[in-house]
Design a protein around this motif. Structure first.
Motif, PDB file in Angstrom:
ATOM      1  N   VAL A   7      29.148  19.286   5.783  1.00 31.03           N
ATOM      2  CA  VAL A   7      30.141  18.607   5.990  1.00 31.03           C
ATOM      3  C   VAL A   7      31.349  19.641   6.298  1.00 31.03           C
ATOM      4  O   VAL A   7      32.350  19.168   6.990  1.00 31.03           O
ATOM      5  CB  VAL A   7      30.716  17.806   4.809  1.00 31.03           C
ATOM      6  N   SER A   8      31.418  20.432   5.413  1.00 27.41           N
ATOM      7  CA  SER A   8      32.341  21.562   5.509  1.00 27.41           C
ATOM      8  C   SER A   8      32.294  22.299   7.087  1.00 27.41           C
ATOM      9  O   SER A   8      33.436  22.386   7.524  1.00 27.41           O
ATOM     10  CB  SER A   8      32.505  22.609   4.379  1.00 27.41           C
ATOM     11  N   THR A   9      31.111  22.519   7.343  1.00 30.12           N
ATOM     12  CA  THR A   9      30.649  23.000   8.618  1.00 30.12           C
ATOM     13  C   THR A   9      31.390  22.054   9.927  1.00 30.12           C
ATOM     14  O   THR A   9      31.916  22.371  10.873  1.00 30.12           O
ATOM     15  CB  THR A   9      29.658  23.457   8.838  1.00 30.12           C
ATOM     16  N   ARG A  10      30.766  20.812   9.665  1.00 34.01           N
ATOM     17  CA  ARG A  10      31.369  19.775  10.472  1.00 34.01           C
ATOM     18  C   ARG A  10      32.900  19.850  10.727  1.00 34.01           C
ATOM     19  O   ARG A  10      33.510  19.369  11.600  1.00 34.01           O
ATOM     20  CB  ARG A  10      30.589  18.432  10.158  1.00 34.01           C
ATOM     21  N   GLU A  11      33.327  19.976   9.320  1.00 36.71           N
ATOM     22  CA  GLU A  11      34.955  19.670   9.264  1.00 36.71           C
ATOM     23  C   GLU A  11      35.796  20.803  10.016  1.00 36.71           C
ATOM     24  O   GLU A  11      36.683  20.286  10.815  1.00 36.71           O
ATOM     25  CB  GLU A  11      35.496  19.435   7.797  1.00 36.71           C
ATOM     26  N   LYS A  12      35.116  21.866   9.974  1.00 34.31           N
ATOM     27  CA  LYS A  12      35.662  22.852  10.528  1.00 34.31           C
ATOM     28  C   LYS A  12      35.362  23.010  11.930  1.00 34.31           C
ATOM     29  O   LYS A  12      36.293  22.961  12.838  1.00 34.31           O
ATOM     30  CB  LYS A  12      34.807  24.398  10.051  1.00 34.31           C
ATOM     31  N   VAL A  13      34.304  22.397  12.542  1.00 34.56           N
ATOM     32  CA  VAL A  13      34.105  21.935  13.995  1.00 34.56           C
ATOM     33  C   VAL A  13      34.932  21.006  14.222  1.00 34.56           C
ATOM     34  O   VAL A  13      35.753  21.052  15.304  1.00 34.56           O
ATOM     35  CB  VAL A  13      32.791  21.537  14.132  1.00 34.56           C
ATOM     36  N   PHE A  14      35.140  19.766  13.551  1.00 34.26           N
ATOM     37  CA  PHE A  14      36.235  18.808  13.957  1.00 34.26           C
ATOM     38  C   PHE A  14      37.514  19.233  14.018  1.00 34.26           C
ATOM     39  O   PHE A  14      38.295  18.817  14.971  1.00 34.26           O
ATOM     40  CB  PHE A  14      35.923  17.565  12.905  1.00 34.26           C
ATOM     41  N   ASN A  15      38.029  20.185  13.152  1.00 38.89           N
ATOM     42  CA  ASN A  15      39.264  20.902  13.176  1.00 38.89           C
ATOM     43  C   ASN A  15      39.541  21.406  14.329  1.00 38.89           C
ATOM     44  O   ASN A  15      40.555  21.805  14.790  1.00 38.89           O
ATOM     45  CB  ASN A  15      39.548  21.412  12.016  1.00 38.89           C
ATOM     46  N   LEU A  57      22.522  18.550  -6.978  1.00 38.94           N
ATOM     47  CA  LEU A  57      23.589  19.524  -6.820  1.00 38.94           C
ATOM     48  C   LEU A  57      23.119  20.342  -5.796  1.00 38.94           C
ATOM     49  O   LEU A  57      24.209  20.475  -4.832  1.00 38.94           O
ATOM     50  CB  LEU A  57      23.884  20.342  -8.043  1.00 38.94           C
ATOM     51  N   GLU A  58      21.853  20.951  -5.421  1.00 40.66           N
ATOM     52  CA  GLU A  58      21.478  21.768  -4.491  1.00 40.66           C
ATOM     53  C   GLU A  58      21.767  21.048  -3.255  1.00 40.66           C
ATOM     54  O   GLU A  58      22.239  21.464  -2.114  1.00 40.66           O
ATOM     55  CB  GLU A  58      19.954  22.224  -4.709  1.00 40.66           C
ATOM     56  N   GLU A  59      21.283  19.616  -3.017  1.00 39.90           N
ATOM     57  CA  GLU A  59      21.468  18.995  -1.709  1.00 39.90           C
ATOM     58  C   GLU A  59      22.982  18.629  -1.687  1.00 39.90           C
ATOM     59  O   GLU A  59      23.229  18.576  -0.480  1.00 39.90           O
ATOM     60  CB  GLU A  59      20.671  17.561  -2.000  1.00 39.90           C
ATOM     61  N   THR A  60      23.592  18.327  -2.847  1.00 40.03           N
ATOM     62  CA  THR A  60      24.985  18.029  -2.560  1.00 40.03           C
ATOM     63  C   THR A  60      25.892  19.138  -1.960  1.00 40.03           C
ATOM     64  O   THR A  60      26.667  19.094  -1.385  1.00 40.03           O
ATOM     65  CB  THR A  60      25.550  17.604  -3.886  1.00 40.03           C
ATOM     66  N   SER A  61      25.364  20.359  -2.581  1.00 37.34           N
ATOM     67  CA  SER A  61      26.076  21.612  -2.027  1.00 37.34           C
ATOM     68  C   SER A  61      25.778  21.909  -0.708  1.00 37.34           C
ATOM     69  O   SER A  61      26.657  22.225   0.047  1.00 37.34           O
ATOM     70  CB  SER A  61      25.507  22.800  -2.854  1.00 37.34           C
ATOM     71  N   ARG A  62      24.277  21.584  -0.383  1.00 43.52           N
ATOM     72  CA  ARG A  62      23.878  21.725   1.196  1.00 43.52           C
ATOM     73  C   ARG A  62      24.730  20.697   1.984  1.00 43.52           C
ATOM     74  O   ARG A  62      25.249  21.018   3.028  1.00 43.52           O
ATOM     75  CB  ARG A  62      22.361  21.594   1.334  1.00 43.52           C
ATOM     76  N   ALA A  78      27.411  19.323   1.201  1.00 46.29           N
ATOM     77  CA  ALA A  78      28.789  19.594   1.407  1.00 46.29           C
ATOM     78  C   ALA A  78      29.287  20.712   2.167  1.00 46.29           C
ATOM     79  O   ALA A  78      30.145  20.723   2.988  1.00 46.29           O
ATOM     80  CB  ALA A  78      29.316  20.089  -0.120  1.00 46.29           C
ATOM     81  N   HIS A  79      28.333  21.763   2.351  1.00 43.65           N
ATOM     82  CA  HIS A  79      28.268  22.817   3.489  1.00 43.65           C
ATOM     83  C   HIS A  79      28.348  22.210   4.454  1.00 43.65           C
ATOM     84  O   HIS A  79      29.057  22.906   5.630  1.00 43.65           O
ATOM     85  CB  HIS A  79      27.383  23.899   3.193  1.00 43.65           C
TER      86      HIS A  79
END
Length: 432
Positions: A290-298, A280-285, A287-288
C-alpha cells in the motif's frame, strides 16, 4: 491369820488374772485364725473379752485390714474400669454416633448410675462455641430432644465455664425423671463432669443416679474424663487433618486441572501467536505494498475523497502540488473550490447524476489552481456505499494532463460525444 488370808486372796486374783489372760489369748488366737480364713467377726458375746485391750487392738487391726481391703478393692475397680474403657476408646470408630452411645451406655452400667448424657463442644472457626448432645442413655426422650446447649446455660453450660465438677445431692423435683420399675422418680444425685485435657474443655458428661456416687467412683470418672478428652482431641485432630488433606487433594486436583487448562491455553495462545505473526507479516507486506502504491499514487495520481455532499475529507500530496493549495486550505471545503469557470454546468450536472446513480463518472476536466492558473485532469469519480447500501462518500482519482493541446483535443472530443456546448476561455460564447 490375817497374812494367810491376804496371801490366799492374792493367789485367787492371780488365778483369775491368769484365767482372763488365758481366755483372751485363746480368743485372740481364734480371732486371728478367723481373720486368716477371711471371716469377719462383727460382735463379741463375752462382754469381759470385748473390753479387753488386746481384743480392742485386734478389732482395730481388723478394721484397718478391712479399710485396706476396701481401698484396694476400689483401686482395683478403678484400674479395671480404666483398662476396660481404654479398650473401648482404642476402637477405630467409623460411626461416631454409635461409638459415643456405646461408650456412654457402658459407663452408666459400670458406675451403676441410671442415666447419662454426653455433650461435645462445637467450636467452629468464626462461630460462637456451644454444647451439642451426641449420646444419651436411658433419658426421657423429651429431655434428649434438647440437642444444643449454649455456653453458660444450665448445669452443663455452667460446668463448661467453671471447668469444674458439679455434684448435686439435693436434686430439684423437675430436674429429670428416671424411668424404672418404680415408675418415674427424681434421682438422688446428679454429677456434671467437664471432659478436659490441658485446661481445654472438649465436652461435658452428665450422670444421674438413685444412689449417691462414692468418692472412688468420682475419682474414676475424673480420670476417665481425661482419657475421653484425649480420644476426642485426637479424633477432632484426625478429622481436621483428613479435612485438610481432602482440601489439599482438591486444591492439588484443581491446580492440576488449572495447569492442564493453562497448558492448553498456552498451546492455543502459541497457535494464535503464530497466526498473529503470519497476519502481521501479511499486514506488513500489504502495508508495504500500500505504501508503495501510495508513493506511486502521490507521483502519478491526484487523489481526493469527499462526503456525500461534496465536502473534501481527504487529499493526497499530488493534489496539493498540482492545485497549489496547502492541505489545511482544502480539507472541509467543497470540491468545487478547484472548479474552473470555463467548465459548463451541464458537464457537472451529468457528473452528479451519474455518481448519485451509483455509477462511475469519467471525463476530461479543467480545474483552477490557487494562483488562478488552470490544469487539466483525466478524472474518474467513484461512489462508495456502506454495507447497508447507503451512499457513504466519493473517491476521485485524476491524472494530470500537462500537454494543454492534447487536453483540449480530448476535451473537445468528449463534449462532442456528450452533445454539450463547451465554453470558450475568457467568456467567449458557447459553440457546438
Amino acid at each position: 491369820m490375817m497374812t494367810l488370808f491376804k496371801n490366799k486372796k492374792k493367789l485367787q486374783q492371780c488365778e483369775e488374772t491368769t484365767q482372763q489372760l488365758s481366755a483372751e489369748v485363746l480368743f485372740a488366737t481364734q480371732y486371728i485364725q478367723a481373720l486368716l480364713r477371711g471371716e469377719k467377726i462383727e460382735q463379741i458375746a463375752n462382754a469381759q473379752l470385748a473390753d479387753s485391750a488386746l481384743i480392742k487392738s485386734l478389732q482395730d487391726f481388723q478394721s484397718h485390714l478391712q479399710k485396706i481391703e476396701k481401698e484396694e478393692g476400689q483401686r482395683n475397680w478403678i484400674n479395671v474400669g480404666l483398662a476396660k474403657f481404654a479398650n473401648i476408646l482404642r476402637n477405630d470408630a467409623q460411626d461416631l454416633t454409635a461409638f459415643y452411645n456405646e461408650l456412654l451406655a457402658q459407663l452408666v452400667k459400670y458406675v451403676e448410675a441410671n442415666q447419662g448424657l454426653l455433650f461435645l463442644v462445637q467450636d467452629e472457626v468464626g462461630e460462637k462455641p456451644y454444647l451439642e448432645s451426641v449420646a444419651c442413655y436411658a433419658y426421657d426422650k423429651r429431655k434428649y430432644l434438647q440437642k444444643r446447649v449454649e455456653i453458660g446455660e444450665g448445669l452443663a453450660g455452667q460446668a463448661y465455664l467453671e471447668q469444674d465438677v458439679i455434684y448435686l445431692t439435693d436434686v430439684p423435683d423437675r430436674y429429670t425423671a428416671i424411668t424404672s420399675g418404680l415408675g418415674h422418680a427424681t434421682p438422688r444425685c446428679v454429677v456434671i463432669i467437664p471432659i478436659m485435657l490441658n485446661e481445654k474443655v472438649f465436652g461435658i458428661l452428665e450422670l444421674a443416679s438413685f444412689t449417691p456416687l462414692a468418692p472412688h467412683v468420682m475419682e474414676f470418672l475424673k480420670k476417665l474424663s481425661e482419657n475421653i478428652a484425649s480420644v476426642i482431641s485426637a479424633t477432632q485432630s484426625n478429622r481436621k487433618t483428613r479435612e485438610l488433606l481432602e482440601i489439599s487433594q482438591m486444591q492439588a486436583e484443581s491446580m492440576r486441572a488449572q495447569e492442564e487448562e493453562l497448558r492448553q491455553n498456552m498451546e492455543e495462545m502459541s497457535a494464535i501467536q503464530e497466526d498473529l505473526n503470519r497476519n502481521l507479516e501479511e499486514t506488513s507486506r500489504l502495508a508495504h505494498e500500500v505504501s508503495t502504491r501510495e508513493k506511486v499514487f502521490n507521483v502519478t495520481t491526484i487523489l481526493s475523497e469527499t462526503d456525500k455532499f461534496g465536502t473534501i475529507t481527504f487529499i493526497n500530496d499530488k493534489f496539493c502540488e498540482v492545485a497549489k493549495y496547502d492541505r489545511e486550505e482544502l480539507l472541509g471545503k467543497p470540491q468545487n473550490i478547484v472548479r474552473h469557470p470555463d467548465m459548463p454546468r451541464e458537464l457537472f450536472a451529468l457528473m452528479w447524476s451519474t455518481i448519485k446513480a451509483g455509477k462511475v463518472f469519467k471525463g476530461i476536466v479543467k480545474n483552477r489552481a490557487k494562483d488562478g492558473s488552470h490544469y487539466w485532469v483525466d478524472a474518474a469519480i467513484v461512489p462508495i456505499f456502506k454495507e447497508s447500501g447507503e451512499l457513504e462518500k466519493y473517491i476521485g482519482a485524476r491524472y494530470h494532463i500537462t500537454d494543454d493541446a492534447l487536453a483540449e483535443y480530448l476535451y473537445d472530443q468528449q463534449m462532442k460525444r456528450l452533445g454539450i456546448k463547451k465554453m470558450e476561455a475568457h467568456g467567449i460564447p458557447l459553440h457546438q
